[in-house]
Scaffold this motif. Structure first.
Motif, mmCIF file in Angstrom:
data_model
loop_
_atom_site.group_PDB
_atom_site.id
_atom_site.type_symbol
_atom_site.label_atom_id
_atom_site.label_comp_id
_atom_site.label_asym_id
_atom_site.label_seq_id
_atom_site.Cartn_x
_atom_site.Cartn_y
_atom_site.Cartn_z
ATOM 1 N N ARG A 22 -71.740 15.832 -48.569
ATOM 2 C CA ARG A 22 -71.351 14.774 -47.630
ATOM 3 C C ARG A 22 -71.845 15.069 -46.221
ATOM 4 O O ARG A 22 -72.217 14.151 -45.476
ATOM 5 C CB ARG A 22 -69.831 14.590 -47.635
ATOM 6 N N HIS A 23 -71.837 16.337 -45.841
ATOM 7 C CA HIS A 23 -72.309 16.695 -44.499
ATOM 8 C C HIS A 23 -73.757 16.277 -44.307
ATOM 9 O O HIS A 23 -74.095 15.622 -43.303
ATOM 10 C CB HIS A 23 -72.171 18.206 -44.272
ATOM 11 N N PHE A 24 -74.616 16.628 -45.245
ATOM 12 C CA PHE A 24 -76.032 16.310 -45.096
ATOM 13 C C PHE A 24 -76.297 14.828 -45.344
ATOM 14 O O PHE A 24 -77.178 14.238 -44.704
ATOM 15 C CB PHE A 24 -76.866 17.186 -46.020
ATOM 16 N N LEU A 25 -75.554 14.229 -46.253
ATOM 17 C CA LEU A 25 -75.740 12.806 -46.502
ATOM 18 C C LEU A 25 -75.444 11.996 -45.244
ATOM 19 O O LEU A 25 -76.205 11.089 -44.881
ATOM 20 C CB LEU A 25 -74.831 12.352 -47.645
ATOM 21 N N CYS A 26 -74.367 12.337 -44.568
ATOM 22 C CA CYS A 26 -73.969 11.592 -43.374
ATOM 23 C C CYS A 26 -74.916 11.799 -42.195
ATOM 24 O O CYS A 26 -74.871 11.029 -41.226
ATOM 25 C CB CYS A 26 -72.546 11.978 -42.963
#
Length: 211
Positions: A22-26
């Protein structure tokens, strides 16, 4: 960017953790997030996210840009490029647990292949390798070195799989330059045309980018 070609590669296993995913996706554009989340296979989502996270990293390091700040367009056969920035040349690849992002001052293609042993390799070579490439294979050149070169070549030219893979030899090819890198279980190659450029390979640890 200087005249070097840069190949950034990273292991994506840590993206199996929901928090890291989620960190990299966001950090990516809304359009890219939607495309990644629309993928059905978990491994496909992880590989795609890893590759575009590396693109984001390279854009920051080399151009002071973020992926969400640019517009990605596609050539006739699907090769991505940065719209309105002809000075930025990049290419992405993924295989197994690794992803690869290459940046260059000229048109570039890259490929990474997870190496496995199997009888299919011989059948693939007969079908897709030129006579020179098949001779190089018999002489001891690794199958995946040849395959990574061929993939990087058709990605560099932008022809993709519409190109007849037997119409050119990456052993005798004079119109392009190749640089290779290996790590246990993987073969990597970049292809570029015109003048020879120094190639620098760098492993990126995704966990460290989150700190």
């Amino acid at each position: 960017m200087d005249m070097n070609i840069l190949g950034f590669y990273a292991n994506t296993k840590m993206l199996e953790q929901e928090e890291m995913f989620r960190h990299f996706l966001c950090s990516l554009s809304k359009e890219r997030q939607q495309k990644i989340e629309a993928m059905k296979a978990e491994c496909g989502r992880r590989s795609s996210l890893g590759a575009w996270a590396l693109l984001d990293y390279g854009l920051q390091q080399l151009y002071g840009l973020r992926e969400r700040e640019i517009t990605i367009a596609y050539g006739a056969h699907g090769k991505p490029y940065v719209k309105d920035r002809p000075d930025i040349h990049f290419n992405l690849s993924h295989s197994g647990d690794y992803v690869l992002a290459a940046f260059a001052p000229v048109e570039i293609g890259c490929d990474i292949q997870q190496t496995t042993q199997g009888t299919r390799n011989e059948r693939i070579a007969v079908r897709f390798f030129t006579e020179e490439e098949q001779q190089a294979l018999v002489a001891g050149m690794d199958f995946y070195r040849i395959w990574a070169r061929k993939e990087s070549y058709i990605k560099c030219t932008g022809e993709g799989m519409v190109c007849d893979l037997r119409s050119f030899s990456v052993v005798e090819e004079k119109r392009a330059h190749f640089a290779e890198h290996t790590l246990p279980g993987y073969a990597m190659a970049v292809c570029f045309e015109n003048a020879v450029h120094p190639v620098v390979w760098k492993e990126v640890v995704l966990e460290e980018l989150k700190r």
